[in-house]
Design a protein around this motif. Structure first.
Motif, mmCIF file in Angstrom:
data_model
loop_
_atom_site.group_PDB
_atom_site.id
_atom_site.type_symbol
_atom_site.label_atom_id
_atom_site.label_comp_id
_atom_site.label_asym_id
_atom_site.label_seq_id
_atom_site.Cartn_x
_atom_site.Cartn_y
_atom_site.Cartn_z
ATOM 1 N N GLY A 103 -8.125 -10.428 -11.723
ATOM 2 C CA GLY A 103 -8.468 -11.471 -10.758
ATOM 3 C C GLY A 103 -7.601 -12.693 -10.982
ATOM 4 N N ASP A 104 -6.519 -12.493 -11.787
ATOM 5 C CA ASP A 104 -5.686 -13.646 -12.139
ATOM 6 C C ASP A 104 -4.228 -13.456 -11.720
ATOM 7 N N TYR A 105 -4.004 -12.632 -10.693
ATOM 8 C CA TYR A 105 -2.632 -12.492 -10.169
ATOM 9 C C TYR A 105 -2.267 -13.737 -9.372
ATOM 10 N N GLU A 106 -0.973 -13.959 -9.209
ATOM 11 C CA GLU A 106 -0.551 -15.101 -8.383
ATOM 12 C C GLU A 106 -0.613 -14.719 -6.914
ATOM 13 N N THR A 107 -1.825 -14.557 -6.441
ATOM 14 C CA THR A 107 -2.070 -14.222 -5.036
ATOM 15 C C THR A 107 -3.182 -15.169 -4.573
ATOM 16 N N PRO A 108 -3.379 -15.339 -3.265
ATOM 17 C CA PRO A 108 -4.367 -16.331 -2.822
ATOM 18 C C PRO A 108 -5.759 -16.152 -3.433
ATOM 19 N N ASP A 109 -6.247 -14.913 -3.602
ATOM 20 C CA ASP A 109 -7.589 -14.776 -4.194
ATOM 21 C C ASP A 109 -7.547 -14.205 -5.619
ATOM 22 N N GLY A 110 -6.341 -14.057 -6.165
ATOM 23 C CA GLY A 110 -6.190 -13.600 -7.551
ATOM 24 C C GLY A 110 -6.156 -12.085 -7.718
ATOM 25 N N THR A 111 -6.470 -11.315 -6.636
ATOM 26 C CA THR A 111 -6.454 -9.844 -6.780
ATOM 27 C C THR A 111 -5.161 -9.281 -6.169
ATOM 28 N N GLY A 112 -4.837 -8.054 -6.554
ATOM 29 C CA GLY A 112 -3.574 -7.428 -6.166
ATOM 30 C C GLY A 112 -3.468 -7.198 -4.661
ATOM 31 N N ILE A 113 -2.240 -7.307 -4.161
ATOM 32 C CA ILE A 113 -2.003 -7.123 -2.719
ATOM 33 C C ILE A 113 -1.159 -5.875 -2.481
ATOM 34 N N ARG A 114 -1.607 -5.064 -1.505
ATOM 35 C CA ARG A 114 -0.889 -3.835 -1.166
ATOM 36 C C ARG A 114 -0.771 -3.687 0.343
ATOM 37 N N ASP A 115 0.130 -2.769 0.729
ATOM 38 C CA ASP A 115 0.356 -2.466 2.146
ATOM 39 C C ASP A 115 -0.369 -1.149 2.450
ATOM 40 N N TYR A 116 -1.604 -1.256 2.953
ATOM 41 C CA TYR A 116 -2.392 -0.051 3.254
ATOM 42 C C TYR A 116 -2.010 0.448 4.635
ATOM 43 N N ILE A 117 -1.702 1.750 4.724
ATOM 44 C CA ILE A 117 -1.291 2.326 6.010
ATOM 45 C C ILE A 117 -2.199 3.510 6.342
ATOM 46 N N HIS A 118 -2.631 3.576 7.600
ATOM 47 C CA HIS A 118 -3.498 4.684 8.033
ATOM 48 C C HIS A 118 -2.732 5.998 7.921
ATOM 49 N N VAL A 119 -3.391 6.998 7.351
ATOM 50 C CA VAL A 119 -2.717 8.286 7.115
ATOM 51 C C VAL A 119 -2.248 8.934 8.434
ATOM 52 N N VAL A 120 -2.924 8.626 9.541
ATOM 53 C CA VAL A 120 -2.482 9.203 10.828
ATOM 54 C C VAL A 120 -1.209 8.498 11.302
ATOM 55 N N ASP A 121 -1.113 7.173 11.097
ATOM 56 C CA ASP A 121 0.144 6.470 11.399
ATOM 57 C C ASP A 121 1.280 7.071 10.563
ATOM 58 N N LEU A 122 0.963 7.328 9.291
ATOM 59 C CA LEU A 122 1.967 7.900 8.384
ATOM 60 C C LEU A 122 2.416 9.273 8.894
ATOM 61 N N ALA A 123 1.444 10.085 9.287
ATOM 62 C CA ALA A 123 1.752 11.437 9.776
ATOM 63 C C ALA A 123 2.633 11.347 11.034
ATOM 64 N N ILE A 124 2.309 10.424 11.919
ATOM 65 C CA ILE A 124 3.113 10.276 13.150
ATOM 66 C C ILE A 124 4.529 9.802 12.797
ATOM 67 N N GLY A 125 4.641 8.963 11.751
ATOM 68 C CA GLY A 125 5.961 8.543 11.272
ATOM 69 C C GLY A 125 6.821 9.753 10.897
ATOM 70 N N HIS A 126 6.197 10.802 10.356
ATOM 71 C CA HIS A 126 6.945 12.019 9.998
ATOM 72 C C HIS A 126 7.469 12.736 11.247
ATOM 73 N N ILE A 127 6.650 12.774 12.281
ATOM 74 C CA ILE A 127 7.094 13.460 13.510
ATOM 75 C C ILE A 127 8.302 12.706 14.078
ATOM 76 N N LYS A 128 8.186 11.374 14.095
ATOM 77 C CA LYS A 128 9.291 10.555 14.619
ATOM 78 C C LYS A 128 10.547 10.775 13.783
ATOM 79 N N ALA A 129 10.381 10.786 12.460
ATOM 80 C CA ALA A 129 11.537 10.951 11.571
ATOM 81 C C ALA A 129 12.186 12.318 11.783
ATOM 82 N N LEU A 130 11.358 13.341 11.945
ATOM 83 C CA LEU A 130 11.875 14.691 12.176
ATOM 84 C C LEU A 130 12.703 14.711 13.466
ATOM 85 N N GLN A 131 12.141 14.083 14.509
ATOM 86 C CA GLN A 131 12.835 14.070 15.796
ATOM 87 C C GLN A 131 14.165 13.317 15.710
#
Ligand code: NAD
Ligand code: WQD
Length: 336
Positions: free
Chosen positions: A219-247
């Motif tokens: 709870g002591d990270y240098e972030t606004p509330d002290g907890t870790g920050i990540r980029d959460y991505i919906h698994v369906v968005d991720l899956a669609i990214g694969h179709i686009k990449a394949l194409q």
């Protein structure tokens, strides 16, 4: 077009198989079921009222793989099969290098033999280590801090060496940030063995009462509330990214490297709040010491992916939590 999907019954594999079928591709699924259940594929078949050929095999077994390539005219491979726990990789480096590198070598060697030239690889934001600048762009130096992430860096380098020297090869390396959520149907989702390591499966098991409380790592990270920050991505968005990449990659020989994220960071406390709102349940938590190896902030610069793939993640954190919660409530024991 027929695509071989390795690791097809796993979390991201099963969602990508669903999107491939949805987009009209034919899928041949392979997995050794060490970290997944065949039920996920059966659910995809149910969803699309179709039959998906499945082979239970270890991709390091080249003769078993060759039989699959012999039987089906495989035109492209999407390679998810691998071991994925950072912590476990520190305890079992031999297994991790053998499985992740050995599996990729074997697939590529068989593909060469069968003149199959289109390959998409699951890499990870963990290849950036503790990044010097945020948001993270694809062209920064890579730095693995554990056997898992180093195995991904080594595979990326191997693939680029192989694909750069051979004619007419199409390679896509996709670096995922933090995939979460589940299919809207509630039929497929993330089904971890034992106590989950990752935040969302842990939080949903707290919400459903399987685990008493969440331990927030730091709870002591240098972030606004002290907890870790990540980029959460919906698994369906991720899956669609694969179709686009394949194409994109199948249009012409190339090596494409792209981040798959949303470009937005959320703290652990943001996730807790969003999950409480969605589930209507309280998530009790205690803030404890930082987890070894964790970094403060990680989120993607997605401009390259947005531009070259003509793709953008569309789901927001609330909806990711909503879908994870639907999956959890409809399948309290996972696929079993
Ligand atoms: P998962 O464990 O759910 O799926 C991986 C699948 O591969 C499992 O079904 C497992 O049984 C299978 N497998 C493993 N080794 C195999 C082998 N030698 N032969 C055949 N099958 C084998 O994991 P996931 O979350 O779906 O991840 C898929 C890929 O994406 C992995 O390569 C992982 O490293 C990568 N990745 C995952 C995340 C994440 O947070 N989930 C993030 C970045 C990258
Ligand atoms: C997210 C945040 C934790 C659990 C890992 C791998 C990465 C990729 C995705 C494969 C962090 C905090 C977590 C808990 C917590 N996988 N947390 N309590 O560590 O960003 O990434 O999964 O490629 O390589 O390293 O994801 O979900 O474990 O953690 O406070 O019980 O939640 O400290 O800030 P991470 P995560």
């Amino acid at each position: 077009m027929k695509i071989l999907v390795s690791g097809a019954t796993g979390y991201i594999g099963s969602h990508t198989v669903a999107e491939l079928i949805n987009a009209g591709f034919k899928v041949v699924a392979v997995d050794n079921l060490t970290n997944s259940s065949l039920e996920s594929l059966k659910r995809v078949e149910k969803l699309f009222k179709c039959k998906i050929p499945f082979y239970r095999l270890d991709i390091r077994n080249k003769s078993a793989l060759k039989k699959v390539f012999d039987k089906h005219s495989i035109e492209a491979v999407i390679h998810f099969a691998g071991l994925k726990s950072v912590n476990e990789s520190i305890l079992k480096p031999v297994e991790y290098y053998n499985n992740n590198l050995g599996g990729t070598f074997s697939l590529i060697e068989v593909m060469k033999e069968f003149n199959c030239k289109i390959f998409l690889f699951s890499s990870s934001a963990s290849v950036y280590g503790n990044p010097q600048s945020i948001p993270i762009k694809e062209n920064v130096p890579l730095s693995g801090s554990n056997p898992y992430s180093r195995s991904k860096i080594m595979i990326e380098q191997y693939l680029q060496d192989v694909f750069n020297t051979s004619d007419n090869y199409c390679l896509g390396i996709l670096r995922y940030f933090n995939p979460i959520g589940a299919h809207k149907s509630g039929l497929i989702g993330e089904d971890p063995n034992d106590i989950p390591n990752n935040l969302i499966p842990f939080v949903s098991q707290v919400a459903i009462g399987k685990i008493k409380k969440l331990y927030i790592f730091g709870g002591d990270y240098e972030t606004p509330d002290g907890t870790g920050i990540r980029d959460y991505i919906h698994v369906v968005d991720l899956a669609i990214g694969h179709i686009k990449a394949l194409q994109v990659i199948m249009k012409k020989p190339q090596v494409l490297i792209a981040n798959l994220g949303t470009g937005k960071g959320h703290s652990v406390l943001d996730v807790v709040k969003a999950f409480e709102k969605t589930s209507g349940r309280k998530i009790p938590f205690t803030i404890v010491d930082r987890r070894q190896g964790d970094i403060a902030i990680s989120y993607a610069d997605c401009n390259h992916a947005n531009k070259v793939l003509n793709w953008k993640a569309k789901y927001k954190l609330d909806e990711m939590c909503e879908d994870a919660w639907r999956w959890q409530t409809l399948n309290p024991k996972g696929y079993n």
